[in-house]
Design an enzyme around this catalytic site. Structure first.
Site, PDB file in Angstrom:
ATOM      1  N   SER A  25       0.791  -1.225   0.000  1.00  0.00           N
ATOM      2  CA  SER A  25       0.000   0.000   0.000  1.00  0.00           C
ATOM      3  C   SER A  25       0.828   1.283   0.000  1.00  0.00           C
ATOM      4  CB  SER A  25      -0.968   0.003   1.181  1.00  0.00           C
ATOM      5  OG  SER A  25      -0.275  -0.208   2.382  1.00  0.00           O
ATOM      6  N   HIS A  38      -5.098  -3.468  -2.972  1.00  0.00           N
ATOM      7  CA  HIS A  38      -4.737  -2.481  -3.998  1.00  0.00           C
ATOM      8  C   HIS A  38      -4.570  -3.067  -5.391  1.00  0.00           C
ATOM      9  CE1 HIS A  38      -4.284   0.920  -1.318  1.00  0.00           C
ATOM     10  NE2 HIS A  38      -3.745   0.085  -0.448  1.00  0.00           N
ATOM     11  N   LYS A  94     -11.437   0.324  -2.185  1.00  0.00           N
ATOM     12  CA  LYS A  94     -10.441   0.865  -3.108  1.00  0.00           C
ATOM     13  C   LYS A  94     -11.057   0.927  -4.512  1.00  0.00           C
ATOM     14  CE  LYS A  94      -7.775   0.877   0.485  1.00  0.00           C
ATOM     15  NZ  LYS A  94      -7.061  -0.184   1.187  1.00  0.00           N
TER      16      LYS A  94
HETATM   17  C1  LIG Z   1      -7.035  -0.312   2.757  1.00  0.00           C
HETATM   18  C2  LIG Z   1      -6.396  -1.594   3.120  1.00  0.00           C
HETATM   19  C3  LIG Z   1      -6.991  -2.453   4.041  1.00  0.00           C
HETATM   20  C4  LIG Z   1      -8.203  -2.059   4.820  1.00  0.00           C
HETATM   21  O1  LIG Z   1      -9.330  -2.131   4.041  1.00  0.00           O
HETATM   22  P1  LIG Z   1     -10.633  -1.284   4.484  1.00  0.00           P
HETATM   23  O2  LIG Z   1     -11.703  -1.927   3.670  1.00  0.00           O
HETATM   24  O3  LIG Z   1     -10.344   0.116   4.138  1.00  0.00           O
HETATM   25  O4  LIG Z   1     -10.799  -1.506   5.949  1.00  0.00           O
HETATM   26  C5  LIG Z   1      -6.404  -3.677   4.260  1.00  0.00           C
HETATM   27  N1  LIG Z   1      -5.271  -4.028   3.635  1.00  0.00           N
HETATM   28  C6  LIG Z   1      -4.654  -3.222   2.758  1.00  0.00           C
HETATM   29  C7  LIG Z   1      -3.399  -3.671   2.091  1.00  0.00           C
HETATM   30  C8  LIG Z   1      -5.200  -1.980   2.483  1.00  0.00           C
HETATM   31  O5  LIG Z   1      -4.582  -1.157   1.647  1.00  0.00           O
END
Ligand SMILES: *Cc1c(COP(=O)(O)O)cnc(C)c1O
Length: 351
Positions: A147, A175, A206
């Site tokens: 991320s 991602h 995302k």
């Molecule tokens: C954003 C993210 C999460 C969390 O997901 P949410 O649905 O926003 O709680 C988990 N793992 C990674 C790698 C992320 O980028």
């Protein structure tokens, strides 16, 4: 566009990679479902909060991603915390990449399993640790696309080690899902989807432009989680409107044009960013590494004055001395906006 302090800024910070959060078809699907079902689900799915649309979405996700089954969860963070807690106990060992998402770190802590971290993407180091570690159950944990760096885990090699050392491989592809040349994400790109040693996590927050998350795996694995995933069992089901909208978002992702547009923007960025301190990230996440946090903050502020919203990311989110701008690209950007951003960064670096 993002509104901040009365300014209109071009947003290079959102994970809404395909612009689906404002797509008319997605918004319409949510509105129709709201009118029909109301807002909240009222209870956990195991009590009275279940609805046919959740099962329809689970089937569609599993079929698309190439797994036997899928399970919806309230968010990616809840998925990760609940998953590691549900499957690992104190006789097990979790082998975790140093840069995994914070929610996986928290899940590992809650699980009571022993945690062995390996240097970022270092397959050789991981093998040494695997070889010298006895465990009831071994579980390798990684992000698919990372991320903060935008680089991709060496998934083929990790799966190879998983087979050799009889381990389970968990890949959080928050991602990668919807953004990569194969929109199904990093596991599909590595040809691993559906392996019975593999568990994948994806989120709707995302590229899907919504909220919520899902876990993918074999039928017996997912059936087991339905009985054991405390962050699902003891939490209110997602609103139906979200699930209905995410079905439409999935259809739009599968159609392919939005991801192709994002891919073109990634190519443009990479072509035009030569000479800048960018990493060789092949994904929509393009960090510009600046070192000291004061430098990253000053740069973010200068860009803001030039009309761009790009956040500075500092420790502890990233390691000491690697403060950065985290640029995220979207299918909604055009070539000119990307060129202008890079020009602005060049100017600021020389000031
Ligand atoms: C954003 C993210 C999460 C969390 O997901 P949410 O649905 O926003 O709680 C988990 N793992 C990674 C790698 C992320 O980028």
């Amino acid at each position: 566009m993002i509104h901040a302090d009365g300014l209109q800024l071009i947003n290079f910070s959102s994970n809404d990679y395909l612009g689906l959060s404002n797509h008319p078809m997605v918004v319409q699907a949510a509105q129709d479902a709201l009118a029909q079902h109301g807002l909240g689900s009222g209870a956990s799915r195991l009590v009275s909060g279940d609805a046919p649309v959740f099962h329809e979405l689970e089937h569609a996700l599993a079929e698309w991603k190439g797994y036997e089954a899928a399970l919806l969860v309230g968010s990616g963070t809840l998925a990760n915390i609940g998953l590691l807690h549900a499957i690992a106990g104190r006789h097990d060992v979790l082998f975790t990449d140093r840069l995994i998402h914070a929610s996986l770190v928290d899940g590992a802590r809650l699980s009571t399993a022993k945690v062995k971290r390996f240097p970022h993407r270092d397959v050789g180091a991981l093998e040494n640790i695997l070889r010298s570690t006895q465990a009831h159950r071994r579980i390798i944990v990684t992000d698919g696309v990372f991320s903060m760096d935008g680089d991709i885990a060496p998934l083929s090699e990790l799966m190879h080690l998983a087979m050799e050392y009889d381990a389970l491989l968990i890949v959080d592809d928050a991602h990668g899902t919807g953004t990569m040349p194969d929109p199904r994400g990093a596991c599909a790109m590595a040809g691993l989807s559906g392996s019975d040693r593999l568990v994948e996590i994806g989120t709707f927050g995302k590229a899907f432009g919504g909220y919520g998350a899902f876990i993918l795996g074999s039928q017996p694995f997912i059936d087991g989680l339905r009985q054991r995933l405390r962050t699902m069992i003891y939490s209110t089901a997602l609103p139906c409107a979200i699930a209905q909208a995410m079905l439409v978002a999935l259809g739009l992702i599968r159609e392919g044009t939005l991801t192709a547009r994002l891919q073109r923007n990634i190519e443009t960025f990479r072509r035009c960013s030569e000479g800048l301190p960018v990493t060789a990230s092949p994904t929509a996440i393009q960090p510009v590494i600046l070192g000291e946090d004061t430098r990253a903050l000053a740069m973010a502020e200068k860009l803001r004055k030039k009309g761009f919203f790009v956040p500075a990311i500092r420790p502890p989110t990233v390691p000491e001395g690697t403060s950065r701008l985290r640029i995220t690209l979207s299918s909604l950007h055009d070539t000119e906006e990307i060129a202008h951003l890079l020009e602005a960064i060049r100017t600021c670096l020389h000031e």
